[in-house]
Design a protein around this motif. Structure first.
Motif, PDB file in Angstrom:
ATOM      1  N   LYS A   1       0.803  -1.216   0.000  1.00 23.54           N
ATOM      2  CA  LYS A   1       0.000   0.000   0.000  1.00 23.54           C
ATOM      3  C   LYS A   1       0.843   1.276   0.000  1.00 23.54           C
ATOM      4  O   LYS A   1       0.299   2.380  -0.086  1.00 23.54           O
ATOM      5  CB  LYS A   1      -0.930   0.018   1.230  1.00 23.54           C
ATOM      6  CG  LYS A   1      -2.064  -0.994   1.160  1.00 23.54           C
ATOM      7  CD  LYS A   1      -3.081  -0.725   2.251  1.00 23.54           C
ATOM      8  CE  LYS A   1      -4.354  -1.538   2.030  1.00 23.54           C
ATOM      9  NZ  LYS A   1      -5.425  -1.167   2.972  1.00 23.54           N
ATOM     10  N   VAL A   2       2.167   1.114   0.107  1.00 25.86           N
ATOM     11  CA  VAL A   2       3.041   2.282   0.262  1.00 25.86           C
ATOM     12  C   VAL A   2       3.996   2.407  -0.920  1.00 25.86           C
ATOM     13  O   VAL A   2       4.831   1.535  -1.151  1.00 25.86           O
ATOM     14  CB  VAL A   2       3.828   2.196   1.582  1.00 25.86           C
ATOM     15  CG1 VAL A   2       4.706   3.437   1.759  1.00 25.86           C
ATOM     16  CG2 VAL A   2       2.880   2.053   2.765  1.00 25.86           C
ATOM     17  N   SER A   3       3.876   3.503  -1.658  1.00 30.13           N
ATOM     18  CA  SER A   3       4.783   3.776  -2.771  1.00 30.13           C
ATOM     19  C   SER A   3       6.135   4.252  -2.267  1.00 30.13           C
ATOM     20  O   SER A   3       7.179   3.920  -2.835  1.00 30.13           O
ATOM     21  CB  SER A   3       4.185   4.844  -3.694  1.00 30.13           C
ATOM     22  OG  SER A   3       2.948   4.428  -4.219  1.00 30.13           O
ATOM     23  N   SER A   4       6.119   5.059  -1.218  1.00 30.37           N
ATOM     24  CA  SER A   4       7.349   5.537  -0.588  1.00 30.37           C
ATOM     25  C   SER A   4       7.023   6.003   0.821  1.00 30.37           C
ATOM     26  O   SER A   4       5.881   6.349   1.133  1.00 30.37           O
ATOM     27  CB  SER A   4       7.972   6.682  -1.392  1.00 30.37           C
ATOM     28  OG  SER A   4       7.174   7.851  -1.286  1.00 30.37           O
ATOM     29  N   LEU A   5       8.058   6.019   1.663  1.00 32.09           N
ATOM     30  CA  LEU A   5       7.932   6.513   3.035  1.00 32.09           C
ATOM     31  C   LEU A   5       8.910   7.662   3.218  1.00 32.09           C
ATOM     32  O   LEU A   5      10.113   7.492   3.023  1.00 32.09           O
ATOM     33  CB  LEU A   5       8.242   5.399   4.037  1.00 32.09           C
ATOM     34  CG  LEU A   5       8.369   5.819   5.513  1.00 32.09           C
ATOM     35  CD1 LEU A   5       7.044   6.332   6.051  1.00 32.09           C
ATOM     36  CD2 LEU A   5       8.870   4.638   6.363  1.00 32.09           C
ATOM     37  N   THR A   6       8.395   8.825   3.588  1.00 34.28           N
ATOM     38  CA  THR A   6       9.251   9.977   3.875  1.00 34.28           C
ATOM     39  C   THR A   6       9.166  10.311   5.359  1.00 34.28           C
ATOM     40  O   THR A   6       8.090  10.607   5.874  1.00 34.28           O
ATOM     41  CB  THR A   6       8.841  11.212   3.053  1.00 34.28           C
ATOM     42  OG1 THR A   6       8.998  10.927   1.663  1.00 34.28           O
ATOM     43  CG2 THR A   6       9.721  12.406   3.404  1.00 34.28           C
ATOM     44  N   LEU A   7      10.302  10.243   6.024  1.00 32.66           N
ATOM     45  CA  LEU A   7      10.393  10.615   7.434  1.00 32.66           C
ATOM     46  C   LEU A   7      10.752  12.092   7.504  1.00 32.66           C
ATOM     47  O   LEU A   7      11.822  12.498   7.059  1.00 32.66           O
ATOM     48  CB  LEU A   7      11.457   9.771   8.140  1.00 32.66           C
ATOM     49  CG  LEU A   7      11.237   8.249   8.104  1.00 32.66           C
ATOM     50  CD1 LEU A   7      12.425   7.534   8.745  1.00 32.66           C
ATOM     51  CD2 LEU A   7       9.941   7.871   8.805  1.00 32.66           C
ATOM     52  N   ALA A   8       9.849  12.900   8.034  1.00 34.13           N
ATOM     53  CA  ALA A   8      10.052  14.347   8.105  1.00 34.13           C
ATOM     54  C   ALA A   8      10.139  14.768   9.572  1.00 34.13           C
ATOM     55  O   ALA A   8       9.125  14.865  10.258  1.00 34.13           O
ATOM     56  CB  ALA A   8       8.906  15.074   7.410  1.00 34.13           C
ATOM     57  N   GLY A   9      11.360  14.969  10.056  1.00 33.12           N
ATOM     58  CA  GLY A   9      11.522  15.268  11.475  1.00 33.12           C
ATOM     59  C   GLY A   9      10.896  14.186  12.331  1.00 33.12           C
ATOM     60  O   GLY A   9      10.307  14.464  13.376  1.00 33.12           O
ATOM     61  N   ALA A  10      11.021  12.943  11.887  1.00 29.03           N
ATOM     62  CA  ALA A  10      10.273  11.828  12.474  1.00 29.03           C
ATOM     63  C   ALA A  10      11.103  11.030  13.470  1.00 29.03           C
ATOM     64  O   ALA A  10      12.307  10.835  13.297  1.00 29.03           O
ATOM     65  CB  ALA A  10       9.784  10.902  11.365  1.00 29.03           C
ATOM     66  N   LEU A  11      10.432  10.532  14.508  1.00 37.92           N
ATOM     67  CA  LEU A  11      11.074   9.651  15.468  1.00 37.92           C
ATOM     68  C   LEU A  11      11.348   8.291  14.829  1.00 37.92           C
ATOM     69  O   LEU A  11      10.540   7.782  14.059  1.00 37.92           O
ATOM     70  CB  LEU A  11      10.176   9.462  16.689  1.00 37.92           C
ATOM     71  CG  LEU A  11       9.951  10.697  17.579  1.00 37.92           C
ATOM     72  CD1 LEU A  11       8.902  10.390  18.630  1.00 37.92           C
ATOM     73  CD2 LEU A  11      11.245  11.138  18.230  1.00 37.92           C
ATOM     74  N   PHE A  12      12.491   7.707  15.166  1.00 35.32           N
ATOM     75  CA  PHE A  12      12.791   6.356  14.681  1.00 35.32           C
ATOM     76  C   PHE A  12      13.551   5.542  15.725  1.00 35.32           C
ATOM     77  O   PHE A  12      13.432   4.332  15.776  1.00 35.32           O
ATOM     78  CB  PHE A  12      13.568   6.408  13.356  1.00 35.32           C
ATOM     79  CG  PHE A  12      14.862   7.177  13.415  1.00 35.32           C
ATOM     80  CD1 PHE A  12      16.073   6.502  13.552  1.00 35.32           C
ATOM     81  CD2 PHE A  12      14.881   8.552  13.323  1.00 35.32           C
ATOM     82  CE1 PHE A  12      17.273   7.194  13.601  1.00 35.32           C
ATOM     83  CE2 PHE A  12      16.071   9.263  13.365  1.00 35.32           C
ATOM     84  CZ  PHE A  12      17.271   8.584  13.514  1.00 35.32           C
TER      85      PHE A  12
END
Length: 304
Positions: free
Chosen positions: A124-135
């Motif tokens: 279901k996901v074409s791409s994942l962009t982490l924007a100032g995101a916790l990981f």
């Protein structure tokens, strides 16, 4: 059916057990879909929606924003705030907007949700962009407290407070809350040198309807930590697995976002790849406001 060049938007009010889930779409439905996942717990998408959603849609995307169940404008006294519930909400967004696959932009705590959702539903996901995101959550908390000890080294009262925080249960809402309170006192979430553009964005947001609807459920963190056992995660391995299986991952962060250490950002750059990583100068946690033009440029270049 033809669509004009004027930005279109669609507002959905989705019902869950007699409760509602707020969502809105901007742009042409024929364009590549982008779903924005807000931070939290106790967050909402109003800042992104009020400043950036329509501008991103003008770049040729179908941009969908929503507030998770029990948070923001999606009021629900029965919400559990668990990851499973977040997945259900997100899957319902796909269904309501008739989307099979979308690009996900995940901000702050939304990065944890976006990463887990991509791992569970890769098709279901074409791409994942982490924007100032916790990981790596514990690394973030450790970094905040380490910096605080240096920042307040001549303040015995604050140092005592930091030691008290360190003794709290690491997987508790109060530990998370107090770490971020200390970060806020150190201005970790503020842009160092606000530009006229960022000031104008903030001013317009605070004068408009989205700021008026900046609703936050103060009970959300406690509910999340009560119901969700996976509450202090290191998603490093999961991100590596996502990339290995072929889903592109992008990462864009503010160079002055004080809640992330240099090591964390370098580790993330090594995971996603140098060409998929962007660090923005004079920019903190809310990068789509602090440096909106650079944010939009990065998203447009990577997702197209």
């Amino acid at each position: 059916m033809k669509f004009s060049t004027t930005i279109l938007f669609i507002l959905f009010t989705v019902f869950y057990h007699a409760q509602t889930l707020y969502s809105k779409a901007y742009g042409n439905p024929n364009n590549p879909p982008v779903i924005f996942i807000h931070g939290g717990p106790s967050g909402n998408a109003t800042l992104f929606e009020g400043t950036t959603a329509s501008k991103l849609a003008e770049k040729g995307f179908y941009v969908i924003v929503y507030d998770r169940r029990g948070e923001g404008r999606s009021k629900d006294k029965n919400a559990t705030m668990t990851f499973q519930e977040s997945f259900e909400d997100l899957n319902q967004i796909y269904a309501d907007y008739k989307i099979k696959k979308a690009n996900i932009i995940a901000h702050s705590f939304g990065g944890i949700i976006g990463t887990l959702f991509t791992s569970h539903f890769p098709k279901k996901v074409s791409s994942l962009t982490l924007a100032g995101a916790l990981f790596t959550q514990q690394e973030t908390y450790d970094h905040i407290l380490k910096q605080a000890k240096e920042y307040f080294k001549n303040d015995p009262t604050r140092l005592k407070e930091i030691l008290e925080i360190e003794k709290l249960a690491k997987n508790s809402a109060v530990y998370r809350k107090r770490c971020y309170e200390i970060a806020g006192i150190m201005n970790f979430f503020k842009m160092p040198s606000p530009t006229p553009e960022s000031q104008e964005l903030r001013k317009n947001y605070e004068a408009g309807e989205f700021y008026t609807n900046n609703i936050r459920n103060p009970n959300s963190p406690a509910i999340f930590y009560k119901n969700e056992p996976l509450n202090n995660l290191d998603n490093t391995k999961i991100l590596k697995e996502i990339k290995k299986k072929g889903t592109p991952i992008f990462a864009i962060y503010g160079k002055n976002d004080g809640i992330f250490s240099e090591k964390q950002l370098n580790d993330l750059k090594n995971i996603v790849g140098k060409n998929h990583f962007r660090l923005i100068d004079n920019c903190s946690h809310y990068l789509f406001v602090d440096q909106q033009d650079e944010f939009l440029q990065f998203i447009t270049l990577t997702l197209k």
